[in-house]
Motif scaffolding. Structure first.
Motif, PDB file in Angstrom:
ATOM      1  N   LEU A 201       0.834  -1.208   0.000  1.00 23.88           N
ATOM      2  CA  LEU A 201       0.000   0.000   0.000  1.00 23.88           C
ATOM      3  C   LEU A 201       0.869   1.258   0.000  1.00 23.88           C
ATOM      4  N   PRO A 202       0.362   2.348  -0.575  1.00 26.35           N
ATOM      5  CA  PRO A 202       1.183   3.571  -0.637  1.00 26.35           C
ATOM      6  C   PRO A 202       1.578   4.123   0.743  1.00 26.35           C
ATOM      7  N   GLY A 203       0.804   3.856   1.778  1.00 29.31           N
ATOM      8  CA  GLY A 203       1.140   4.382   3.115  1.00 29.31           C
ATOM      9  C   GLY A 203       2.120   3.516   3.887  1.00 29.31           C
ATOM     10  N   VAL A 204       2.734   2.533   3.201  1.00 28.31           N
ATOM     11  CA  VAL A 204       3.734   1.689   3.874  1.00 28.31           C
ATOM     12  C   VAL A 204       5.118   2.189   3.455  1.00 28.31           C
ATOM     13  N   HIS A 205       5.919   2.555   4.433  1.00 28.86           N
ATOM     14  CA  HIS A 205       7.208   3.213   4.168  1.00 28.86           C
ATOM     15  C   HIS A 205       8.388   2.330   4.577  1.00 28.86           C
ATOM     16  N   TYR A 206       9.526   2.604   3.932  1.00 25.27           N
ATOM     17  CA  TYR A 206      10.820   2.040   4.327  1.00 25.27           C
ATOM     18  C   TYR A 206      11.749   3.224   4.534  1.00 25.27           C
ATOM     19  N   LEU A 207      12.885   3.005   5.148  1.00 23.65           N
ATOM     20  CA  LEU A 207      13.826   4.117   5.299  1.00 23.65           C
ATOM     21  C   LEU A 207      15.230   3.655   4.950  1.00 23.65           C
ATOM     22  N   ARG A 208      15.631   3.940   3.733  1.00 16.47           N
ATOM     23  CA  ARG A 208      16.995   3.631   3.287  1.00 16.47           C
ATOM     24  C   ARG A 208      17.578   4.796   2.502  1.00 16.47           C
ATOM     25  N   ARG A 209      16.729   5.395   1.673  1.00 18.52           N
ATOM     26  CA  ARG A 209      17.206   6.433   0.756  1.00 18.52           C
ATOM     27  C   ARG A 209      16.712   7.806   1.195  1.00 18.52           C
TER      28      ARG A 209
ATOM     29  N   VAL B 245       2.531   3.221   8.007  1.00 15.02           N
ATOM     30  CA  VAL B 245       3.349   2.178   8.630  1.00 15.02           C
ATOM     31  C   VAL B 245       4.783   2.344   8.150  1.00 15.02           C
ATOM     32  N   LEU B 246       5.742   2.248   9.087  1.00 17.37           N
ATOM     33  CA  LEU B 246       7.150   2.168   8.692  1.00 17.37           C
ATOM     34  C   LEU B 246       7.619   0.744   8.944  1.00 17.37           C
ATOM     35  N   LEU B 247       8.171   0.134   7.905  1.00 16.32           N
ATOM     36  CA  LEU B 247       8.716  -1.217   8.062  1.00 16.32           C
ATOM     37  C   LEU B 247      10.213  -1.120   8.292  1.00 16.32           C
ATOM     38  N   GLY B 248      10.637  -1.553   9.464  1.00 10.30           N
ATOM     39  CA  GLY B 248      12.073  -1.530   9.790  1.00 10.30           C
ATOM     40  C   GLY B 248      12.484  -2.901  10.267  1.00 10.30           C
ATOM     41  N   ILE B 249      12.448  -3.853   9.364  1.00 11.11           N
ATOM     42  CA  ILE B 249      12.705  -5.245   9.770  1.00 11.11           C
ATOM     43  C   ILE B 249      14.044  -5.747   9.225  1.00 11.11           C
ATOM     44  N   GLY B 250      14.960  -4.814   9.063  1.00 14.48           N
ATOM     45  CA  GLY B 250      16.316  -5.216   8.670  1.00 14.48           C
ATOM     46  C   GLY B 250      16.569  -5.037   7.189  1.00 14.48           C
ATOM     47  N   ALA B 251      17.802  -5.305   6.804  1.00 15.01           N
ATOM     48  CA  ALA B 251      18.216  -5.109   5.413  1.00 15.01           C
ATOM     49  C   ALA B 251      18.933  -6.361   4.914  1.00 15.01           C
ATOM     50  N   ALA B 252      18.905  -6.538   3.606  1.00 14.04           N
ATOM     51  CA  ALA B 252      19.607  -7.672   2.990  1.00 14.04           C
ATOM     52  C   ALA B 252      20.658  -7.120   2.028  1.00 14.04           C
ATOM     53  N   PRO B 253      21.840  -7.728   1.977  1.00 18.02           N
ATOM     54  CA  PRO B 253      22.896  -7.212   1.104  1.00 18.02           C
ATOM     55  C   PRO B 253      22.517  -7.337  -0.377  1.00 18.02           C
ATOM     56  N   ASN B 254      22.939  -6.330  -1.160  1.00 17.98           N
ATOM     57  CA  ASN B 254      22.629  -6.336  -2.605  1.00 17.98           C
ATOM     58  C   ASN B 254      23.655  -7.205  -3.340  1.00 17.98           C
ATOM     59  N   THR B 255      23.409  -8.492  -3.343  1.00 15.58           N
ATOM     60  CA  THR B 255      24.399  -9.442  -3.864  1.00 15.58           C
ATOM     61  C   THR B 255      24.054  -9.981  -5.251  1.00 15.58           C
ATOM     62  N   ALA B 256      22.903  -9.563  -5.824  1.00 17.18           N
ATOM     63  CA  ALA B 256      22.434 -10.204  -7.061  1.00 17.18           C
ATOM     64  C   ALA B 256      23.482 -10.145  -8.173  1.00 17.18           C
ATOM     65  N   LEU B 257      24.126  -8.987  -8.311  1.00 17.68           N
ATOM     66  CA  LEU B 257      25.116  -8.796  -9.377  1.00 17.68           C
ATOM     67  C   LEU B 257      26.280  -9.785  -9.201  1.00 17.68           C
ATOM     68  N   ALA B 258      26.786  -9.872  -7.982  1.00 19.67           N
ATOM     69  CA  ALA B 258      27.931 -10.749  -7.684  1.00 19.67           C
ATOM     70  C   ALA B 258      27.542 -12.215  -7.869  1.00 19.67           C
ATOM     71  N   GLU B 259      26.352 -12.531  -7.421  1.00 17.78           N
ATOM     72  CA  GLU B 259      25.902 -13.925  -7.491  1.00 17.78           C
ATOM     73  C   GLU B 259      25.770 -14.372  -8.955  1.00 17.78           C
ATOM     74  N   ALA B 260      25.148 -13.497  -9.780  1.00 20.81           N
ATOM     75  CA  ALA B 260      24.966 -13.845 -11.192  1.00 20.81           C
ATOM     76  C   ALA B 260      26.318 -13.956 -11.905  1.00 20.81           C
TER      77      ALA B 260
END
Ligand SMILES: Cc1cc2nc3c(=O)[nH]c(=O)nc-3n(C[C@H](O)[C@H](O)[C@H](O)COP(=O)(O)OP(=O)(O)OC[C@H]3O[C@@H](n4cnc5c(N)ncnc54)[C@H](O)[C@@H]3O)c2cc1C
Length: 416
Positions: free
Chosen positions: A132-140, A245-260
Motif C-alpha cells: 500500500l502507498p502508506g507503507v514506508h521504508y527508510l533507506r534512501r 506504517v514504517l517497516l524496519g525489519i532489517g536489510a539484505a545485502p545487494n548481492t544479485a550482481l555478484a551472485e549472477a
C-alpha cells in the motif's frame, strides 16, 4: 584523455566502483589520495550525489540537518578529482573473465580492478497490504523526505520492527507530534544485538517517551480502507490503528550482481581479509561485504557507518596492490531522544556469559561490557564520551579482566 572525466579511449586500465554511496565515494577518495591518477569510474543507481545515511533517521528526518550536510563530498570535488561519476545508472551485469560491467542503458565499461560497494536494501514483509502507498521504508533520502512529509500530517503511525532504524524513527516522531506504536516479534527491542540486559534499557527509554511498545506480536496484514492504510492486524486478530506504517525489519545485502557473476556469496559478497572476492580483480566493502576478520577468525558482514568508511579505504589500497589486512574492531552508534550511544566490539547472539555495568543503566549514563570467560567481547558507552579507544583496547587485548574492577568507575579502563 578527457581531463574532466579521466576517461580514455582505451579504458581497460580503469578502476571501477559499483555503488555510489559512503563506501564507494570514500574508496574513490583513497584511490586518488594514494596517487592513483588513472581513469576512475564511480557508478550508482541513485540519482543523488553520494550521501551518508545515518542522518536520514536522525537530524535530517527531524529537519535539523540541511540536505547539504548529508553529502560525502560536494559535487565539484568529483570533477576536480577527475572521477567519472555516473549517477542514476544501475550496473546490470558483471563479467569477471572479460573484466567488463554492463550498465542499464546497455553500454559497457571495462575495468582493471573492480570494487563492489552495492550496500543493502530493506527487507520486505510478505503480508497482505505491504504494498500500500502508506507503507514506508527508510533507506534512501527520498524515503526520509516522504517520512518528513508524513510527520507533518499524520497523528498516528505504526513502526514494525524494533531495530535501530525503527527505534530512531520512533524517537524522531514525538517532536513532530506523531504518536507511535512499535510492533516487534521478539520479547524486547534489539534483543539479538544487545542481549536482554541492555535491550531493557532501550525498551525503558521509549516507554519513558510515551511510545506504545508491543513485543511478541505477529503482524498478519496491513489493513486498508478506501485505498489508504488504516491499521495493522495482528495474529491475535486485534487491530492497531495507524495512518501509515514504517517497516524496519532489517536489510539484505545487494548481492544479485555478484551472485549472477559467479562470485562466492554467503550473506554478502565473500572476501578475504584484503577485501578481495573469489575473483582476484574484484573487491567488496561496506554493507555488501562479508569479509574475513583476522582477529575474530570468521567472516563478518556488518551494516555500520564506520565499517563502510574504513573498509572501503582498505579495499582501495588492496586495489592498488598494497598489503591489506582489515582487522578493525566493529563500531556503531545511535542517537535516540537524549541518549547517545557508541558500541565497540562484536558479540554473537547469546555469545556472552555475563554483562557488567559501570554506572546505573536507569540513569542512562553508564558503560556496559559483554564478557565471555572473563574477556571483554564488546563495550558500550551511553551518554559518556571519549572512552571508545579504551574500550577498543580492552576488546582487542583479549585479556581477562576482573569484573569488579570493570564495574568500578574509580578504576581507569586503561589500567585494567
Ligand atoms: C536510515 C539509516 C540510518 C543509519 N544510521 C546508522 C547509525 O546511526 N550508525 C551506524 O553505524 N550506521 C548507521 N546506518 C548504516 C550505514 O548508513 C550503512 O552501514 C552505510 O550506509 C553503508 O554504506 P555502503 O556504501 O556500504 O552501502 P549503501 O549506503 O547501501 O550504498 C550502496 C549504494 O549502491 C547502490 N547500488 C546497489 N546495487 C547497485 C548496482 N547494481 N548498480 C549501481 N548502484 C548500485 C545502492 O543503490 C546505494 O546507493 C544507517 C543506515 C540507514 C539506512
Amino acid at each position: 584523455m578527457d581531463a574532466s572525466t579521466g576517461r580514455t579511449a582505451d579504458d581497460s586500465a580503469a578502476h571501477v566502483i559499483v555503488g555510489a554511496s559512503l563506501a564507494g565515494a570514500r574508496a574513490a577518495r583513497t584511490l586518488r589520495e594514494e596517487g592513483y591518477q588513472g581513469p576512475l569510474v564511480l557508478i550508482g543507481d541513485e540519482s543523488e550525489l553520494p550521501y551518508e545515511r545515518p542522518p536520514l533517521s536522525k537530524g535530517y528526518l527531524q529537519g535539523k540537518d540541511p540536505r547539504e550536510k548529508i553529502y560525502v563530498n560536494p559535487a565539484a570535488w568529483y570533477q576536480e578529482q577527475r572521477i567519472d561519476l555516473r549517477l542514476g545508472t544501475a550496473v546490470t551485469a558483471l563479467d569477471p573473465a572479460a573484466h567488463l560491467v554492463t550498465l542499464a542503458d546497455g553500454s559497457t565499461q571495462r575495468y582493471a580492478k573492480l570494487l563492489l560497494t552495492c550496500g543493502a536494501s530493506p527487507r520486505r514483509l510478505p503480508v497482505p497490504g505491504a504494498d500500500l502507498p502508506g507503507v514506508h521504508y527508510l533507506r534512501r533520502v527520498e524515503d526520509a523526505d516522504r517520512l518528513r512529509e508524513l510527520f507533518t500530517t499524520a497523528r498516528r503511525i505504526v513502526v514494525i520492527g524494533a531495530g535501530w532504524i525503527g527505534l530512531e524513527t520512533t524517537a524522531a516522531a514525538p517532536a513532530a507530534g506523531v504518536e507511535v506504536t512499535v510492533l516487534e516479534a521478539a520479547e524486547l527491542p534489539l534483543l539479538r544485538v544487545l542481549g536482554r540486559e541492555v535491550a531493557e534499557v532501550f525498551a525503558d527509554l521509549h516507554r519513558a517517551n510515551g511510545v506504545d511498545l508491543r513485543f511478541g506480536v505477529q503482524v498478519e496484514s496491513i489493513v486498508e480502507r478506501g485505498g489508504a492504510v488504516a491499521g495493522v492486524r495482528l495474529a491475535d486478530r486485534t487491530e492497531v490503528p495507524a495512518e501509515a506504517v514504517l517497516l524496519g525489519i532489517g536489510a539484505a545485502p545487494n548481492t544479485a550482481l555478484a551472485e549472477a557473476a559467479g562470485l562466492t556469496v554467503a550473506d554478502g559478497v565473500v572476501t578475504d581479509q584484503a577485501l578481495r572476492t573469489s575473483d582476484p580483480d574484484v573487491f567488496a566493502a561496506g554493507d555488501v561485504a562479508s569479509a574475513f576478520h583476522p582477529l575474530l577468525r570468521r567472516h563478518l558482514r556488518v551494516e555500520h557507518w564506520a565499517n563502510a568508511l574504513n573498509q572501503s579505504q582498505s579495499a582501495a589500497l588492496a586495489m592498488l596492490g598494497r598489503e591489506v589486512s582489515y582487522d578493525r574492531t566493529p563500531y556503531f552508534y545511535t542517537d535516540q531522544y537524549d541518549l547517545g550511544m557508541e558500541y565497540t566490539g562484536y558479540v554473537e547472539p547469546d555469545g556472552y556469559d555475563r554483562v557488567v555495568f559501570r554506572g546505573d543503566p536507569a540513569t542512562r549514563e553508564f558503560l556496559a561490557f559483554w564478557l565471555a570467560d572473563g574477556r571483554v567481547l564488546a563495550g558500550m558507552n551511553v551518554n559518556i564520551w571519549d572512552v571508545t579507544d579504551a574500550i577498543r583496547e580492552l576488546v582487542r587485548s583479549g585479556r581477562q579482566v576482573d569484573p569488579a574492577a570493570l564495574a568500578d568507575p574509580a578504576r581507569p579502563l586503561t589500567e585494567l
